[in-house]
Design an enzyme around this catalytic site. Structure first.
Site, PDB file in Angstrom:
ATOM      1  N   GLY A  82       0.812  -1.210   0.000  1.00 54.76           N
ATOM      2  CA  GLY A  82       0.000   0.000   0.000  1.00 54.76           C
ATOM      3  C   GLY A  82       0.843   1.257   0.000  1.00 54.76           C
ATOM      4  CE  LYS A 104       8.060   8.306  -5.046  1.00 47.38           C
ATOM      5  NZ  LYS A 104       8.684   7.833  -6.307  1.00 47.38           N
ATOM      6  CG  ASP A 242       5.299  -2.830  -5.238  1.00 46.95           C
ATOM      7  OD1 ASP A 242       5.980  -3.870  -5.359  1.00 46.95           O
ATOM      8  OD2 ASP A 242       5.742  -1.775  -4.755  1.00 46.95           O
ATOM      9  CG  ASP A 252       8.286   4.159  -7.547  1.00 46.35           C
ATOM     10  OD1 ASP A 252       8.968   5.162  -7.310  1.00 46.35           O
ATOM     11  OD2 ASP A 252       8.019   3.312  -6.688  1.00 46.35           O
TER      12      ASP A 252
END
Length: 457
Positions: A82, A104, A242, A252
């Site tokens: 998560g 973020k 993920d 990411d």
């Protein structure tokens, strides 16, 4: 100004927790992506006036949540990960379509697992810079709308650092790990709802329960994406499940980097000690991650389990040749060939090993560069290259990438309060195929490296 329509929270209960970002004491923009804002139909004046929207005082209509997902991290399954330092503010309706607006470095969440939930300025600027460069080079990617300095000082191994929040724009944040989260819990109804939601977001021409069709689309997007990465010598660094977005976007930008000298074994991440995600392994990890997605889809596909597994295995076995075809097509474009050519491509990869990847490709247009190591291969290539090869080479191979030594120089200066090197590098990275001052195109100086990157947590 921001038209929110929260389909995730409406359609997918049980896959998020409502949570508020931390309120920054002194938010201010360090970087604001006005070209992207215009593409999204946002008012630049209003946006410029409200850095606090992304630092703990969300705009009207936002419903911040922390998303739940699982993931295989370096091959090990973690059933509950998560968003530990991120928040989805919501989905906005734009001229480009529906887009997630996410933060973020926005503070602790119930998924933080002991972390402080914060981010330092340097890693957030890295994501902004590299994602903008990738977009300019035509690679599918999440984008960075802004970096907001929080006015806080955070502690990392390097010492005290200025804090910051990144504002990310994405087609969605649906990951392989999103499916793994519900699959691990045996929540088949929610898994079906997630499939329908993902299809509506990314493949609305499919039936909402067409798991096989969706898997094929995801595979196609990921194969094309990794082929583009490999053509640029880009090493993601953390290809955990993920971090694999089913939209086919790069997501990411943590310990990522571009190779200077071509090295199939290139690793830049400080935590990838065994080289799992090294450059040459990225196509294999693509297939491995897709196998993990396929496992979650088994109960969603009609038929006996043995039959379904057979259908999925057939698709998994087709990934390697599909990737090979995609990569050869990328290299045919970069080498100005009339058609994909495995022998010429393999010959180039052998000839260029140890030479600068970006400069070697660009030099094929006849510019000063790294010809000596390529001379044997050039003789064969000249028999096949297209007549207008120089124009094609310049259009397909960037002169400028975010070179590692320049990125570090820019981030170090920014951390000290000087944004000029960052802004100069960003400007040339936004026009990567144009000629640029020599300092942006040369390989790193002697003595630079070995280069190591960190995720910033």
């Amino acid at each position: 100004m921001l038209s929110f329509d929260p389909s995730w929270t409406r359609d997918l209960p049980g896959t998020f927790l409502r949570d508020a970002p931390f309120r920054a004491p002194a938010p201010r923009y360090v970087a604001l992506n006005l070209p992207l804002a215009r593409d999204l139909g946002l008012d630049a004046g209003d946006l410029s006036a409200h850095p606090e929207w992304f630092a703990g005082q969300p705009p009207q209509g936002a419903e911040p949540v922390a998303l739940a997902y699982a993931g295989h991290q370096f091959g090990n399954f973690v059933p509950s990960l998560g968003d530990g330092r991120a928040h989805l503010l919501g989905e906005i309706l734009t001229p480009l379509g529906r887009r997630d607006l996410a933060l973020k470095g926005s503070g602790r969440t119930p998924f933080s697992r002991g972390g402080d939930g914060r981010a330092a300025l340097g890693p957030m600027l890295r994501e902004y810079l590299v994602s903008e460069a990738m977009a300019a080079m035509g690679v599918p990617t999440t984008r960075s709308l802004a970096v907001v300095a929080t006015g806080e000082v955070i502690l990392r191994q390097e010492g005290p650092l200025p804090g910051a929040v990144l504002v990310r724009v994405a087609a969605s944040h649906i990951r392989v790990g999103s499916f793994e989260f519900l699959s691990a819990r045996g929540e088949e109804d929610k898994l079906r709802a997630l499939l329908a939601h993902a299809i509506t977001r990314h493949d609305p021409d499919l039936a909402p329960d067409d798991a096989l069709g969706f898997f094929d689309r995801v595979t196609g997007r990921q194969v094309r994406l990794i082929a583009e990465w490999m053509g640029l010598g880009f090493v993601h660094g953390v290809m955990n499940t993920d971090n694999m977005a089913l939209s086919g976007e790069t997501i990411d930008y943590g310990p990522c980097a571009f190779v200077d000298a071509y090295d199939p074994g290139a690793v830049f991440s400080s935590i990838d000690r065994r080289g799992r995600y090294r450059l040459e392994n990225q196509p294999k990890i693509l297939a491995w991650n897709l196998a993990r997605l396929a496992e979650t889809l088994i109960p969603l596909i009609p038929g006996a389990t043995e039959t379904v597994v057979g259908l999925l295995n057939d698709r998994l076995e087709a990934i390697a040749p599909a990737y090979e075809a995609a990569f050869l097509a990328v290299m045919a474009r970069k080498l100005a060939l009339p058609a994909p050519d495995a022998a010429l491509t393999e010959g180039f990869l052998k000839a260029v090993e140890g030479l600068d990847w970006t400069a070697s490709l660009r030099s094929l247009a006849g510019e000063p560069g790294v010809y000596p190591g390529l001379r044997g291969w050039l003789t064969e290539w000249q028999k096949f290259r297209l007549p207008d090869y120089a124009t094609r080479i310049r259009a397909a191979n960037p002169a400028v990438i975010p070179r590692n030594h320049l990125v570090e120089e820019a981030l170090t200066a920014a951390t000290r309060g000087d944004m000029a090197p960052f802004e100069a590098l960003l400007a040339v990275c936004r026009k990567p195929f144009d000629d640029a001052p020599e300092r942006f195109t040369l390989p790193p100086p002697t003595g630079f490296g070995p280069y190591v990157t960190y995720c910033g947590t």
